[in-house]
Scaffold this motif. Structure first.
Motif, PDB file in Angstrom:
ATOM      1  N   PHE A 659       0.830  -1.262  -0.295  1.00  0.00           N
ATOM      2  CA  PHE A 659      -0.036   0.029   0.071  1.00  0.00           C
ATOM      3  C   PHE A 659       0.784   1.328   0.133  1.00  0.00           C
ATOM      4  O   PHE A 659       0.666   2.343  -0.468  1.00  0.00           O
ATOM      5  CB  PHE A 659      -0.791  -0.021   1.138  1.00  0.00           C
ATOM      6  CG  PHE A 659      -1.676  -1.163   1.318  1.00  0.00           C
ATOM      7  CD1 PHE A 659      -2.179  -1.763   2.657  1.00  0.00           C
ATOM      8  CD2 PHE A 659      -2.585  -1.682   0.206  1.00  0.00           C
ATOM      9  CE1 PHE A 659      -3.148  -2.563   2.678  1.00  0.00           C
ATOM     10  CE2 PHE A 659      -3.483  -2.655   0.391  1.00  0.00           C
ATOM     11  CZ  PHE A 659      -3.553  -3.206   1.518  1.00  0.00           C
ATOM     12  N   THR A 662       3.576   0.231  -3.990  1.00  0.00           N
ATOM     13  CA  THR A 662       3.179  -0.047  -5.615  1.00  0.00           C
ATOM     14  C   THR A 662       1.953  -0.254  -5.794  1.00  0.00           C
ATOM     15  O   THR A 662       1.573  -0.358  -6.816  1.00  0.00           O
ATOM     16  CB  THR A 662       3.730  -1.675  -5.538  1.00  0.00           C
ATOM     17  OG1 THR A 662       3.093  -2.420  -4.535  1.00  0.00           O
ATOM     18  CG2 THR A 662       5.435  -1.447  -5.425  1.00  0.00           C
ATOM     19  N   GLU A 663       0.837  -0.131  -4.668  1.00  0.00           N
ATOM     20  CA  GLU A 663      -0.396  -0.499  -4.969  1.00  0.00           C
ATOM     21  C   GLU A 663      -1.150   0.662  -5.186  1.00  0.00           C
ATOM     22  O   GLU A 663      -0.996   1.949  -4.229  1.00  0.00           O
ATOM     23  CB  GLU A 663      -1.197  -1.152  -3.912  1.00  0.00           C
ATOM     24  CG  GLU A 663      -0.600  -2.632  -3.894  1.00  0.00           C
ATOM     25  CD  GLU A 663      -1.398  -3.498  -2.901  1.00  0.00           C
ATOM     26  OE1 GLU A 663      -2.490  -3.360  -2.665  1.00  0.00           O
ATOM     27  OE2 GLU A 663      -0.454  -4.308  -2.135  1.00  0.00           O
ATOM     28  N   SER A 676      -6.719  -5.493 -12.222  1.00  0.00           N
ATOM     29  CA  SER A 676      -6.290  -6.872 -12.172  1.00  0.00           C
ATOM     30  C   SER A 676      -4.978  -6.796 -11.873  1.00  0.00           C
ATOM     31  O   SER A 676      -4.172  -5.984 -11.754  1.00  0.00           O
ATOM     32  CB  SER A 676      -6.487  -7.444 -13.786  1.00  0.00           C
ATOM     33  OG  SER A 676      -5.184  -6.722 -14.327  1.00  0.00           O
ATOM     34  N   LEU A 677      -4.258  -8.271 -11.299  1.00  0.00           N
ATOM     35  CA  LEU A 677      -3.010  -8.295 -10.729  1.00  0.00           C
ATOM     36  C   LEU A 677      -1.714  -7.850 -11.941  1.00  0.00           C
ATOM     37  O   LEU A 677      -0.516  -7.791 -11.434  1.00  0.00           O
ATOM     38  CB  LEU A 677      -3.010  -9.549 -10.215  1.00  0.00           C
ATOM     39  CG  LEU A 677      -3.845  -9.742  -8.802  1.00  0.00           C
ATOM     40  CD1 LEU A 677      -3.303 -10.955  -8.263  1.00  0.00           C
ATOM     41  CD2 LEU A 677      -3.707  -8.751  -7.971  1.00  0.00           C
ATOM     42  N   ALA A 678      -2.221  -8.042 -13.142  1.00  0.00           N
ATOM     43  CA  ALA A 678      -1.237  -7.468 -14.139  1.00  0.00           C
ATOM     44  C   ALA A 678      -0.995  -5.956 -14.039  1.00  0.00           C
ATOM     45  O   ALA A 678       0.079  -5.662 -14.413  1.00  0.00           O
ATOM     46  CB  ALA A 678      -1.639  -7.697 -15.692  1.00  0.00           C
ATOM     47  N   ASP A 679      -1.967  -5.186 -13.362  1.00  0.00           N
ATOM     48  CA  ASP A 679      -1.620  -3.724 -13.386  1.00  0.00           C
ATOM     49  C   ASP A 679      -2.119  -3.157 -12.011  1.00  0.00           C
ATOM     50  O   ASP A 679      -1.705  -1.827 -11.828  1.00  0.00           O
ATOM     51  CB  ASP A 679      -2.735  -3.150 -14.465  1.00  0.00           C
ATOM     52  CG  ASP A 679      -2.070  -2.983 -15.802  1.00  0.00           C
ATOM     53  OD1 ASP A 679      -2.955  -3.387 -16.813  1.00  0.00           O
ATOM     54  OD2 ASP A 679      -0.883  -2.711 -15.868  1.00  0.00           O
ATOM     55  N   TYR A 680      -2.353  -4.118 -11.107  1.00  0.00           N
ATOM     56  CA  TYR A 680      -2.346  -3.554  -9.829  1.00  0.00           C
ATOM     57  C   TYR A 680      -1.434  -4.553  -9.008  1.00  0.00           C
ATOM     58  O   TYR A 680      -1.869  -5.742  -8.715  1.00  0.00           O
ATOM     59  CB  TYR A 680      -3.731  -3.682  -9.087  1.00  0.00           C
ATOM     60  CG  TYR A 680      -4.043  -3.279  -7.862  1.00  0.00           C
ATOM     61  CD1 TYR A 680      -3.806  -4.270  -6.713  1.00  0.00           C
ATOM     62  CD2 TYR A 680      -4.238  -2.127  -7.437  1.00  0.00           C
ATOM     63  CE1 TYR A 680      -3.851  -4.038  -5.238  1.00  0.00           C
ATOM     64  CE2 TYR A 680      -4.413  -1.682  -6.071  1.00  0.00           C
ATOM     65  CZ  TYR A 680      -4.228  -2.815  -5.027  1.00  0.00           C
ATOM     66  OH  TYR A 680      -4.313  -2.292  -3.779  1.00  0.00           O
ATOM     67  N   LYS A 681      -0.264  -3.752  -8.781  1.00  0.00           N
ATOM     68  CA  LYS A 681       0.825  -4.816  -8.166  1.00  0.00           C
ATOM     69  C   LYS A 681       1.051  -5.048  -6.759  1.00  0.00           C
ATOM     70  O   LYS A 681       1.306  -4.108  -6.005  1.00  0.00           O
ATOM     71  CB  LYS A 681       2.224  -4.228  -8.535  1.00  0.00           C
ATOM     72  CG  LYS A 681       2.172  -3.980 -10.276  1.00  0.00           C
ATOM     73  CD  LYS A 681       1.863  -5.263 -11.041  1.00  0.00           C
ATOM     74  CE  LYS A 681       2.615  -6.439 -11.013  1.00  0.00           C
ATOM     75  NZ  LYS A 681       2.341  -7.534 -11.970  1.00  0.00           N
ATOM     76  N   ILE A 682       0.949  -6.132  -6.380  1.00  0.00           N
ATOM     77  CA  ILE A 682       0.979  -6.502  -4.917  1.00  0.00           C
ATOM     78  C   ILE A 682       2.425  -6.983  -4.715  1.00  0.00           C
ATOM     79  O   ILE A 682       2.824  -7.781  -5.510  1.00  0.00           O
ATOM     80  CB  ILE A 682      -0.136  -7.469  -4.389  1.00  0.00           C
ATOM     81  CG1 ILE A 682       0.022  -8.821  -4.914  1.00  0.00           C
ATOM     82  CG2 ILE A 682      -1.464  -6.960  -4.652  1.00  0.00           C
ATOM     83  CD1 ILE A 682      -1.014  -9.811  -4.547  1.00  0.00           C
ATOM     84  N   PRO A 683       2.762  -7.033  -3.485  1.00  0.00           N
ATOM     85  CA  PRO A 683       4.262  -7.593  -3.090  1.00  0.00           C
ATOM     86  C   PRO A 683       4.384  -9.076  -3.365  1.00  0.00           C
ATOM     87  O   PRO A 683       3.684  -9.975  -3.218  1.00  0.00           O
ATOM     88  CB  PRO A 683       4.511  -7.152  -1.772  1.00  0.00           C
ATOM     89  CG  PRO A 683       3.569  -6.095  -1.316  1.00  0.00           C
ATOM     90  CD  PRO A 683       2.191  -6.262  -2.124  1.00  0.00           C
ATOM     91  N   SER A 684       5.508  -9.219  -4.279  1.00  0.00           N
ATOM     92  CA  SER A 684       5.740 -10.782  -4.447  1.00  0.00           C
ATOM     93  C   SER A 684       7.214 -10.820  -3.491  1.00  0.00           C
ATOM     94  O   SER A 684       7.664  -9.675  -2.975  1.00  0.00           O
ATOM     95  CB  SER A 684       6.268 -10.906  -5.904  1.00  0.00           C
ATOM     96  OG  SER A 684       7.392 -10.381  -6.266  1.00  0.00           O
TER      97      SER A 684
END
Lengths: 760, 287, 168
Positions: A659, A662-663, A676-684
């Motif tokens: 938050f 990146t989000e 979508s997770l392609a463009d809303y980036k959560i931590p990896s």
């Protein structure tokens, strides 16, 4: 600190459900199928604000395999007043004459095959008359475009009983707090500081997307739903149907993540209505993309003004917090109150004025998300603290020490601080950062910086938890609680509490999952309340069971403390293995409703406390941020299960890191552009800081079970400002809007250097 | 997703018939990952999918021909095969390097080189690398073969010059002695993400004299694009601060970079300057 | 005309057959026809790894894989890891390291870790992060997951037969 004389308290017992989870056998509503079940696919609004002129479902209904297509007119035949919500009954089961956000459900296609339902939903068309819309919370507060014509308070929850909303405005709730006299405070202050901070809308994105199944049969409804609050679901569905609660059954297995999103009513009213219409089970399972239209986190604009003496004492603070609640209130009003009353920060300030507004906008509804508004307010007050310290030439830790709330002192609400280890948390994080040691500020195009922050939150109150401890004929034990294990490990911790009282092994206890026909009332698994509230209910219920065992032994003529096993007692009483001992308890903490100035001696049963520290590296030529060290510190009281506590602290921090950096739900012209997770980036894994520490300070919550209190949100609170402050330390500029992206950092660097980058 | 006919022919001639017969949309399919995403998002609803998975050479095969010094890569070669190929590591190490941050392991196990090229999403990592390496594409159709430089394949967002009924069969990549290459992938949101900017640099020579080079910008435009003006500035020059600055100016001036969710155009221009400079210095050595 | 077709493949070591529609994915087939719930569709885009299965020994996204095209192949899912009542060493390592919270992403991580360790029996932290970056955990159990992978690597180095599926 509890010494490990106990095999249950302070023991890192492995999760009771570990085997199920690693073998893929754990139950989630996600994969549940019932005989005769139909799938529902939602057709959604494409406009942020419009009157619905007509909906053409004919092409959809004609698709082979489609069972039925449903709109609000159909819903009304089974639910005459199809509006729900925990604070206001403002949200229609399907759009009713109007759509108020792009993505709002307008119709549903039912089919046995999910693909058929999806294809058919794509064939529905609607004609709209576009209306002006408002997206920004400040504009919505001050402006002309109204999202709702009329507001209907819900009266469901004790703390939201007095809601009215402000007629003719977009304000669902305005919360006020007054302590002392801020005008006088500002007048006597040596310096005045005023800043505005903004936090962006984000989304929980649990890996198990929202899913609910309703099965209406024989005048009863069974809901299988991914919900953190089954008791509320039952109450609200019963209310919508006009049925008694005992004809509504809500079952929850494990949740594939919740984080506050899976609360109150999400899909439950819709699937119930659909099942009533078709007299078959109906399942709606959202895609990851659709989750962004279900519930989000409040974006927030916070105007904060402080009056400070030259010696560093803050003598007055005014907070104006404007919360972007989206098109429907959901639990926004409570966020507004609960984060509102702590929005001046964990500081001992004589004169405080707070206005906190829950505002409607034409965006997807905002609701509860881990932290419940505390992170957005801490972002403001902790960056503000650093900026003041810089102006005054004060050390940032020392400035906080001077003003920090100490044990026994009244917080802005008037509630005294008790068992809130703010000072320990601050010192701990400063120590971990080696704050008093010199710091390498980097060289060349790499600048390094460090920063810290501390925050707190109050707990939703008053809330009720009921627990049942059931001992069977052979003495084995089951625990019936409405707390939902969504990964925080509540099954395990509650079993540990019961086991401690009953002096048995925690792993021997079976924790019965939410089934409102069987498990008793619980307000909800939210807001860090379960360990304290349900934990206390469980302890008391186990003690009740223990007393009943002792009574049975006495009845059978055994001497006290003979410790005969329960199975023995039952055999003596019933002549065989038979019978139950049932211990039960209800817990509701003391609470005093705040007066018109937000003053109360008991505004919260305990305080959540979190501090964070960060060391960062900035590439000055690109704005790229590298987090070298991230330190998260919480006050959890007794750590009932240290491993689970650490997992909570660490997990909450990484989520908040997303938050922070990146989000961001990005809207353009009222439309979400990156759902979508392609463009809303959560931590990896690749986003993890190089060094990442999660710890708790030694403390005790006297009123909590075995000295414990909640831990699920503590490390969300101070993380964003710790990183923001560290970046400011590196580049010499404070960024006031989240998220902290490389471009924002780069633009701030260039702005400060007098060579701003064009455009935005 | 709507259903479709799924056909798995074993002969090339059968495939050509299937691709051009009828009026409804028909698509050849390699690994299918990009296609599946488009179909699930309802961006594409084919009546028929023609899987190429049973085809043989030249679609399959990965070999280095030392006589012509060309790496021949069959269109059905998966990214995973590229990633683990000793030949690729030896002769085209930039490809091995690029694989490390390309999508994820699962996608790499399935996605094919040919499908990737034909997809023409400008954010993809590999097409700009092929371009910088001067690769040629061999296309086959009922009418025979044609070989085109890979640059001529790209026509815009999801658009190629591959004709209906034509298939990418093989990629031919010259292995040029003395050249070194790198692919710089700049992400601005999560560490692992689509790039805001991709920059592929291929050079021969040294810091005292850049004999020849290729510069390819990707992700920030609608197709991978050679930065020919910037190349011209650098070609046959010595590497120094002035020439790097001049090259950066030329690069920024010769393309029209778009703003998107990963960065504004002004910011991406800055990134281009910085990474062009850093990439060249790291490949050639300090000036 | 879109018609279902009969496919035959080996599922967790057993030869099976299924009637699948052309547009049916492997995850849909496994859940609806074989009641295997370990592989789950979550992001739907191949980015989160919750749907990871092994196809012909390699990890793939089950939600992007057409079932019809696996005809003649081999699928292995998390359900096939347990041997009798004995958990696979990777599963046991995940338990011992506490490497999950809600558990929804866990089968995907476990299947990826099996492949990771087959390819890199002694992976560095950097290798672990890069290999598993395509698996997302919203509960963010990342530190524990790295620990679990290290633990599994150490244990399988000590008892390589366990990885091959023999009794340990």
């Amino acid at each position: 600190m509890v010494t490990l004389a106990s095999r249950n308290i302070g023991a890192s017992i492995p999760r009771l459900e570990a085997r199920e989870k690693v073998t893929g056998r754990a139950d989630y509503v996600h994969h549940l199928r019932l005989p005769g079940m139909l799938h529902g696919k939602i057709f959604r609004s494409t406009l942020p604000h419009a009157r619905i002129k007509s909906i053409d479902t004919s092409a959809a209904a004609a698709v082979e395999g489609v069972y039925r297509v449903v709109t609000i007119d159909d819903i009304r035949t089974v639910i005459p007043h199809p509006y729900y919500g925990p604070a206001f009954h403002d949200q229609p089961v399907l759009a009713d004459g109007k759509v108020r956000f792009a993505g709002e459900p307008v119709a549903v296609v039912l089919a046995q095959d999910r693909h058929v339902a999806e294809v058919a939903a794509g064939l529905i068309t609607a004609e709209y008359e576009e209306l002006p819309y408002v997206e920004d919370e400040v504009e919505a507060l001050r402006g002309e475009v109204m999202v709702h014509d009329e507001l209907r308070p819900a009266h469901t929850f004790a703390d939201l009983k007095y809601l009215q909303g402000r007629k003719g405005t977009n304000v669902a709730l305005d919360y006020k707090l007054r302590r002392g006299d801020v005008a006088a405070g500002f007048a006597k202050a040596d310096r005045i500081f005023e800043h505005t901070f903004r936090a962006q809308p984000v989304m929980h994105t649990p890996m198990e997307p929202f899913v609910s199944i309703a099965d209406v049969a024989d005048g009863r409804v069974t809901l299988h739903t991914a919900s953190q609050g089954p008791s509320f679901v039952r109450i609200e569905i019963a209310r919508l149907l006009g049925w008694p609660e005992n004809r509504v059954r809500v079952k929850v297995p494990y949740l594939g993540g919740g984080f506050g999103g899976k609360l109150y009513i999400k899909l439950e009213a819709l699937v119930t209505a659909l099942s009533l219409l078709v007299e078959r089970p109906v399942k709606i399972s959202l895609t990851m993309e659709e989750q962004f239209f279900m519930v989000t986190r409040h974006a927030c604009t916070f105007n904060i003004k402080s009056g400070v003496m030259n010696d560093g004492r803050i003598v007055a603070r005014h907070c104006e917090v404007i919360w972007n609640g989206g098109a429907y209130a959901d639990i926004g009003p409570r966020v507004t109150q609960k984060a509102g009353f702590t929005s001046a920060g964990p500081y001992d300030i004589e004169n405080v004025a707070i206005e906190s507004y829950a505002v409607y906008t034409n965006r997807p509804p905002a609701g509860a998300l881990r932290g419940f508004g505390a992170p957005q307010t801490a972002w403001a007050y902790e960056c503000h603290m650093d900026m003041i310290a810089e102006e005054l030439g004060l050390d940032k830790v020392e400035f906080r020490r001077i003003n920090l709330l100490r044990e026994g002192r009244p917080q802005a609400s008037g509630t005294p601080m008790k068992d809130a280890a703010l000072d320990k948390a601050l010192e701990h994080v400063a120590d971990r950062l080696n704050w008093s040691a010199p710091f390498d500020r980097g060289s060349g195009c790499i600048r390094r910086g460090r920063g810290l922050a501390i925050g707190f939150k109050g707990i939703t109150s008053p809330t009720t938890s009921v627990a049942v401890v059931n001992l069977f004929g052979d003495g084995s034990c089951a625990l019936y609680i409405g707390t939902v294990d969504m990964g925080q490990g509540s099954d395990t911790v509650m079993a540990q509490i019961a086991a401690e009282v009953l002096d048995i092994g925690a792993a021997s206890i079976r924790v019965i999952h939410s089934d409102t026909d069987v498990t008793p009332y619980d307000m909800g698994t939210l807001g860090s309340r379960s360990t304290f509230h349900m934990g206390t209910a469980v302890r008391l219920a186990a003690e009740d069971a223990k007393r009943k065992i002792e009574a049975l032994a006495a009845e059978l003529g055994l001497p006290p403390r003979s410790n005969a096993p329960l199975s023995e007692l039952f055999k003596r009483k019933y002549g065989m293995q038979a019978g139950n001992i049932i211990g039960t308890a209800t817990f509701i903490p003391d609470y005093q409703k705040p007066d018109a100035d937000g003053q109360s001696t008991k505004a919260t049963p305990f305080w959540g406390v979190g501090a964070a520290g960060a060391e960062v590296e900035i590439d000055m030529e690109t704005g790229q941020l590298t987090i070298l060290r991230l330190i998260n510190v919480a006050d959890v009281g007794t750590a009932l299960n240290p491993r689970l506590v650490r997992a909570q602290l660490s997990g909450a921090a990484i989520m908040q890191l997303g938050f922070t950096t990146t989000e961001h739900m990005v809207f353009r012209d009222g439309q979400l552009t990156n759902g979508s997770l392609a463009d809303y980036k959560i931590p990896s894994l690749l986003d993890m800081p190089r060094e990442f520490i999660s710890e708790w300070v030694e403390s005790r919550q006297d009123s909590g079970p075995f000295g414990a209190k909640g831990a699920g949100e503590s490390t969300t609170i101070a993380l964003s400002p710790a990183i923001g402050n560290a970046i400011a330390d590196a580049i010499g500029v404070h960024i006031t809007d989240l998220p902290l992206t490389p471009e924002k950092i780069f633009r701030a660097i260039r702005q400060a250097a007098g060579a701003p980058l064009p455009g935005e | 997703m709507r259903s479709f006919d799924l056909i798995e022919p074993r002969k090339l001639d059968d495939i050509f018939d299937l691709l051009t017969d009828g009026e409804e949309p028909v698509r050849p399919m390699g690994g299918g990952t990009a296609l599946m995403l488009m179909m699930k998002a309802n961006l594409f609803a084919p009546a028929r999918l023609v899987s190429l998975r049973h085809l043989g050479p030249p679609f399959v095969g990965l070999s280095f021909d030392p006589e012509s010094s060309v790496m021949r890569i069959g269109a059905l070669t998966t990214f995973s095969q590229l990633e683990h190929s000793a030949d690729i590591a030896a002769h085209l190490p930039v490809v091995t390097q690029t694989m490390r941050t390309l999508a994820n392991v699962r996608v790499r196990n399935v996605a094919s080189v040919g499908g990737n090229l034909a997809h023409a999403d400008p954010h993809l990592d590999l097409p700009p690398v092929w371009l910088a390496l001067d690769a040629d594409v061999m296309l086959v159709s009922r009418n025979g073969e044609r070989i085109v430089p890979v640059e001529e394949i790209f026509a815009g967002y999801y658009e190629t010059t591959i004709a209906d009924g034509e298939l990418v069969a093989e990629l031919r990549v010259p292995v040029k002695a003395g050249w070194r290459s790198t692919y710089v992938k700049i992400t601005t949101r999560a560490a692992h993400d689509w790039p805001a900017l991709g920059l592929t640099i291929s050079v021969s020579g040294g810091p005292a004299r850049i004999d020849d080079l290729r510069l390819v910008l990707s992700a920030a435009l609608d197709r991978p694009t050679r930065l020919r003006e910037a190349e011209a500035v650098l070609r046959e020059r010595a590497l120094d601060d002035d020439v790097l600055r001049e090259a950066g100016d030329a690069a920024v001036a010769e393309v029209d970079i778009e703003s998107d969710s990963r960065g504004s155009s002004a910011y991406k221009q800055e990134l281009l300057r910085v990474h062009l400079r850093r990439g060249l210095v790291s490949l050639l050595g300090a000036a | 005309m879109t018609v279902p077709r009969l496919i035959r493949f080996v599922l967790n070591g057993r030869p099976v057959s299924a009637q699948v529609m052309p547009h049916e994915t492997v995850v849909e087939m496994l859940t609806q026809q074989f009641d295997l719930r370990g592989a789950r569709e979550s992001c739907g885009q191949g980015l989160c790894g919750c749907c990871t299965v092994h196809l012909n020994g390699k990890p793939v996204s089950g939600c992007l894989q057409l079932a019809a095209l696996i005809d003649g192949g081999r699928i292995d899912t998390v359900e096939g890891l347990e041997k009798g009542r004995q958990l696979d060493p990777v599963q046991q390592a995940f338990i011992d390291a506490g490497a999950f919270q809600c558990g929804f992403c866990t089968p995907g991580f476990i299947m990826m870790t099996k492949s990771l360790l087959a390819e890199h029996p002694d992976p560095s932290d950097d290798e672990i992060r890069h290999y598993l970056t395509g698996n997302l955990c919203r509960c963010s159990a990342y530190p524990e997951i790295i620990e679990a992978v290290r633990l599994a690597a150490r244990r399988t180095a000590q008892a390589p037969l366990a990885m091959a599926g023999g009794a340990a």
